[in-house]
Design an enzyme around this catalytic site. Structure first.
Site, PDB file in Angstrom:
ATOM      1  N   LYS A 108       2.777   4.968 -16.501  1.00  0.00           N
ATOM      2  CA  LYS A 108       3.494   3.772 -16.023  1.00  0.00           C
ATOM      3  C   LYS A 108       4.986   4.032 -15.979  1.00  0.00           C
ATOM      4  O   LYS A 108       5.651   3.720 -15.001  1.00  0.00           O
ATOM      5  CB  LYS A 108       3.203   2.646 -16.983  1.00  0.00           C
ATOM      6  CG  LYS A 108       2.606   1.369 -16.679  1.00  0.00           C
ATOM      7  CD  LYS A 108       1.633   1.004 -15.652  1.00  0.00           C
ATOM      8  CE  LYS A 108       1.090   2.000 -14.698  1.00  0.00           C
ATOM      9  NZ  LYS A 108      -0.294   1.888 -14.397  1.00  0.00           N
ATOM     10  N   ARG A 150       0.824  -1.209   0.000  1.00  0.00           N
ATOM     11  CA  ARG A 150       0.000   0.000   0.000  1.00  0.00           C
ATOM     12  C   ARG A 150       0.861   1.264   0.000  1.00  0.00           C
ATOM     13  O   ARG A 150       0.356   2.342  -0.308  1.00  0.00           O
ATOM     14  CB  ARG A 150      -0.907   0.016   1.244  1.00  0.00           C
ATOM     15  CG  ARG A 150      -1.920  -1.097   1.254  1.00  0.00           C
ATOM     16  CD  ARG A 150      -2.580  -1.211   2.615  1.00  0.00           C
ATOM     17  NE  ARG A 150      -3.450  -0.100   2.898  1.00  0.00           N
ATOM     18  CZ  ARG A 150      -4.743  -0.052   2.610  1.00  0.00           C
ATOM     19  NH1 ARG A 150      -5.307  -1.063   2.000  1.00  0.00           N
ATOM     20  NH2 ARG A 150      -5.468   0.986   2.929  1.00  0.00           N
ATOM     21  N   ASN A 162      -5.801   5.519  10.218  1.00  0.00           N
ATOM     22  CA  ASN A 162      -5.642   5.671   8.771  1.00  0.00           C
ATOM     23  C   ASN A 162      -6.653   6.727   8.337  1.00  0.00           C
ATOM     24  O   ASN A 162      -7.837   6.596   8.654  1.00  0.00           O
ATOM     25  CB  ASN A 162      -5.916   4.314   8.091  1.00  0.00           C
ATOM     26  CG  ASN A 162      -5.923   4.410   6.581  1.00  0.00           C
ATOM     27  OD1 ASN A 162      -5.570   5.437   6.018  1.00  0.00           O
ATOM     28  ND2 ASN A 162      -6.330   3.332   5.927  1.00  0.00           N
ATOM     29  N   GLY A 163      -6.187   7.768   7.644  1.00  0.00           N
ATOM     30  CA  GLY A 163      -7.120   8.819   7.203  1.00  0.00           C
ATOM     31  C   GLY A 163      -6.599  10.176   7.628  1.00  0.00           C
ATOM     32  O   GLY A 163      -5.426  10.314   7.991  1.00  0.00           O
ATOM     33  N   GLU A 188      -1.580   6.330 -20.472  1.00  0.00           N
ATOM     34  CA  GLU A 188      -1.309   5.282 -19.485  1.00  0.00           C
ATOM     35  C   GLU A 188       0.144   4.806 -19.591  1.00  0.00           C
ATOM     36  O   GLU A 188       0.799   4.571 -18.568  1.00  0.00           O
ATOM     37  CB  GLU A 188      -2.303   4.127 -19.702  1.00  0.00           C
ATOM     38  CG  GLU A 188      -2.094   2.881 -18.851  1.00  0.00           C
ATOM     39  CD  GLU A 188      -2.157   3.112 -17.344  1.00  0.00           C
ATOM     40  OE1 GLU A 188      -2.557   4.200 -16.895  1.00  0.00           O
ATOM     41  OE2 GLU A 188      -1.753   2.197 -16.608  1.00  0.00           O
ATOM     42  N   GLU A 215       5.980   6.496 -13.164  1.00  0.00           N
ATOM     43  CA  GLU A 215       5.783   5.941 -11.820  1.00  0.00           C
ATOM     44  C   GLU A 215       6.923   5.050 -11.370  1.00  0.00           C
ATOM     45  O   GLU A 215       7.347   5.120 -10.225  1.00  0.00           O
ATOM     46  CB  GLU A 215       4.531   5.049 -11.812  1.00  0.00           C
ATOM     47  CG  GLU A 215       3.242   5.747 -11.640  1.00  0.00           C
ATOM     48  CD  GLU A 215       2.105   4.749 -11.617  1.00  0.00           C
ATOM     49  OE1 GLU A 215       1.415   4.695 -10.601  1.00  0.00           O
ATOM     50  OE2 GLU A 215       1.924   3.999 -12.605  1.00  0.00           O
TER      51      GLU A 215
HETATM   52  C1  F6R Z   1      -1.273   4.094 -11.419  1.00  0.00           C
HETATM   53  C2  F6R Z   1      -2.214   3.852 -10.347  1.00  0.00           C
HETATM   54  C3  F6R Z   1      -3.001   5.004  -9.835  1.00  0.00           C
HETATM   55  C4  F6R Z   1      -4.437   4.557  -9.543  1.00  0.00           C
HETATM   56  C5  F6R Z   1      -5.213   5.699  -8.878  1.00  0.00           C
HETATM   57  C6  F6R Z   1      -6.660   5.318  -8.659  1.00  0.00           C
HETATM   58  O1  F6R Z   1      -0.573   2.939 -11.764  1.00  0.00           O
HETATM   59  O2  F6R Z   1      -2.346   2.756  -9.859  1.00  0.00           O
HETATM   60  O3  F6R Z   1      -2.981   6.068 -10.714  1.00  0.00           O
HETATM   61  O4  F6R Z   1      -5.037   4.175 -10.737  1.00  0.00           O
HETATM   62  O5  F6R Z   1      -4.617   6.004  -7.656  1.00  0.00           O
HETATM   63  O6  F6R Z   1      -6.771   4.205  -7.838  1.00  0.00           O
HETATM   64  P1  F6R Z   1      -8.073   3.318  -7.809  1.00  0.00           P
HETATM   65  O7  F6R Z   1      -8.233   2.700  -9.142  1.00  0.00           O
HETATM   66  O8  F6R Z   1      -7.800   2.299  -6.739  1.00  0.00           O
HETATM   67  O9  F6R Z   1      -9.215   4.221  -7.468  1.00  0.00           O
END
Ligand code: F6R
Length: 611
Positions: free
Chosen positions: A488, A27, A99-100, A484, A491
């Site tokens: 990628k 996470r 968490n939050g 995308e 990141e």
């Molecule tokens: C990129 C990635 C993030 C998520 C974004 C939304 O590889 O994983 O950009 O796509 O944080 O996350 P979800 O889909 O979990 O709402």
């Protein structure tokens, strides 16, 4: 983002919690800590990895059958031992993980400072803990009562778990906006931010709802709302195997997840698409078809990669269903007082189902009477539960922080949704409908074929691994795939990368092009093929390096480009699901070649539970 694990029962709590925290490492976090109660309250906290924490506890007294653990992703205050959770109350008796974000922490902190409290961290968590303690002291109330009173004044999102050295047989937890799962064992309970730390012990779980407080003993689970009324826990069976959250022989989760895609896409289609019968069955969509097919407009809200899936869906839905579609970043939508008309349909897309911005955007839309379809991967997640209807993507747990298999599953589900709507609206011919069903059916095989080029893609990656910038260009259905691809790469390799519609290049980005700039084209054979060939020529004329994702056998682009990444031929509407595969591998191999931890890129979190 922050991960929470807690345990109460007959086992030693420490090893259960450490193992659970490691399962939550994906996470994203920057410090870790554990509190145990055994003849008093003991706290262990360390900046860095869970392994650092383990090392720092060697030789310490780690006995105890009740404990809480946390991985922190810094929001209020730098990553440090002092800001790591758990935090201890001023009287030393309570410990809490959170968490939050507590949005009104600053005013609460001022109140507490005036009362003489001294803070030992920069966190909002410590403020909330002292606030609870203060209420407990002034009202001579139980911890549970004090918590209930405190939460009525708290603005923000939280999951919190508390232990009290005076009540060593009870954990108290509460949730609003952030996820909390409770695993039910025999004479034991497990708490976690998601099911991954729990599945090796039990498959029976309860997802705690917003505004609920859980009072947990080894053999008892009580749920109450903030009005102190008992709630009946809804026990669900987890449909998840341990193997799904382990690396299974791959060097990284990301690589495993990229290679899982033939299966995950197949799982996504399985039991839904029957090409022979010409049917697609998704009850969440069918049951709401009257509303969906008569929608005046579809609004898609999502973040990051899921937003890119929404952009592909915009092209597909407008083409097949002739309904206007708008795609919005959830983070913008939630704050800009959006206009929602009767007859608008909202599609929310999220892998985790916990993204804070998407969750709040859904709430805002619901307040205005919108109907929400959730396209979500994590079963039982918050977004799946607050949506009116929807469909799961069935990609299984995605551990690598950079989304791969969840994205292709999102594209698959969204294409099926579009085909279902188009059929109902009679905006697609029977032949085209059957053709696209067959094309979708063939995607798992074609993805498998595309993955067979991994060694070639690795060689291309090694050639470009030291570049400092890259441009990704595509047109039509492949434009979001270019975005995308750029996301990628940045990141996981920390190379600066931008995605653009190929024709936009002339309106600015072309200024960047010289012999050192690789330009990645997503240029499979489609309506725009000739146009994108011209764009490639424009780059070559300026000595840019061209890497092109092409349809197998495309001699024209093969001759022009410096490197090509071929994929099997597919209908242009389906091709994005396949054309994204070589870009995932390219980023993966570049990230690994540059020596980075591609599963846990710096500063990123898998589940973005704060705004
Ligand atoms: C990129 C990635 C993030 C998520 C974004 C939304 O590889 O994983 O950009 O796509 O944080 O996350 P979800 O889909 O979990 O709402």
């Amino acid at each position: 983002m922050c991960g929470i694990v807690a345990y109460i029962g007959h086992r030693q709590a420490y090893p259960v919690i450490v193992k659970g925290l490691k399962r939550l490492e994906y996470r994203g976090y920057d410090s870790a800590g554990i509190a145990l109660v055994n003849h008093g309250l003991k706290l262990y906290k360390k900046k860095g990895k869970v392994a650092n924490l383990e090392e720092s506890t060697l030789g310490q007294d780690l006995e105890g059958h009740i404990g809480i653990g946390h991985t922190r992703w810094a929001t209020h205050g730098e990553p440090s031992d002092r800001n790591a959770h758990p935090h201890r109350s001023a009287n030393g008796k309570l410990a809490m993980i959170h968490n939050g974000i507590i949005e009104n922490y600053a005013s609460l902190k001022q109140e507490l400072i005036k009362k003489g409290y001294q803070f030992h961290s920069d966190t909002d968590t410590e403020v909330l803990l002292y606030f609870i303690e203060d209420i407990q002291k002034n009202n001579s109330s139980t911890l549970e009562e004090a918590l209930r009173i405190a939460l009525k004044r708290v603005v923000g999102a939280y999951v919190i778990v508390l232990i009290d050295e005076d009540n060593p047989d009870t954990l108290i937890a509460a949730r609003k906006g952030s996820p909390l799962v409770i695993g039910i064992g025999k004479g034991e309970h497990f708490l976690a931010s998601d099911a991954s730390p729990i599945i090796e012990y039990t498959k029976e779980v309860v997802y705690v709802n917003d505004y609920e407080i859980a009072i947990i003993k080894a053999d008892e689970l009580i749920l109450k709302n903030l009005g102190n009324e008992r709630q009946t826990p809804f026990i669900q069976k987890l449909d998840l195997e341990l193997a799904a959250i382990e690396k299974g022989g791959y060097d990284h989760f990301m690589l495993k997840e990229i290679f899982e895609q033939p299966h995950t896409i197949y799982d996504c289609l399985r039991g839904r698409l029957d090409a022979a019968q010409g049917t697609i069955t998704m009850s969440g969509i069918q049951n709401n078809m009257e509303l969906i097919k008569n929608a005046n407009r579809i609004l898609i809200i999502a973040c990051g990669t899921s937003w890119h899936a929404g952009l592909v869906a915009e092209y597909v839905i407008e083409e097949l269903c002739r309904i206007p579609v708008e795609v919005e970043y959830a983070s913008e939508f939630r704050y800009r007082n959006p206009i929602i008309h009767k007859g608008d349909m909202i599609i929310a897309i999220s892998q985790s189902g916990e993204t804070a911005d998407t969750l709040v955007a859904i709430e805002r839309a619901k307040e205005q009477g919108a109907v929400i379809l959730g396209i979500v991967n994590v079963v039982g997640s918050s977004i799946s539960r607050i949506s009116h209807a929807g469909a799961y993507t069935h990609a299984g747990p995605e551990i690598g922080v950079a989304s791969t298999k969840a994205f292709t599953a999102q594209l698959t589900v969204l294409t099926m949704v579009a085909l279902m709507i188009a059929k109902e609206r009679n905006t697609i011919s029977h032949d085209r409908y059957i053709h696209l069903l067959n094309e979708l059916n063939e995607v798992p095989e074609k993805v498998k074929h595309a993955l067979e080029n991994a060694d070639h893609i690795k060689a291309v990656a090694l050639k470009y691994k030291d570049v400092s910038d890259a441009l990704f260009l595509g047109r039509g259905y492949n434009f979001p795939i270019a975005l995308e691809g750029a996301l990628k790469l940045k990141e996981i390799s920390y190379i600066h990368a931008e995605g653009y519609p190929a024709a936009e290049m002339k309106h600015g980005p072309i200024a960047l092009v010289d012999e050192s700039l690789p330009v990645v084209f997503v240029a499979t054979k489609d309506t725009y093929h000739q146009k994108i060939i011209s764009n490639i020529q424009e780059i070559k004329a300026r000595k840019g390096k061209v890497i092109a994702v092409i349809t197998e056998g495309d001699e024209t682009i093969t001759e022009m480009a410096d490197d090509v990444l071929p994929i099997p031929e597919a209908d242009e509407l389906i091709a994005p699901i396949i054309s994204t595969i070589p870009l995932q591998l390219l980023s993966y191999y570049i990230g690994v070649a540059r020596g980075f931890d591609v599963d846990k890129p710096r500063n990123l979190a898998k589940s973005v539970t704060v705004e």
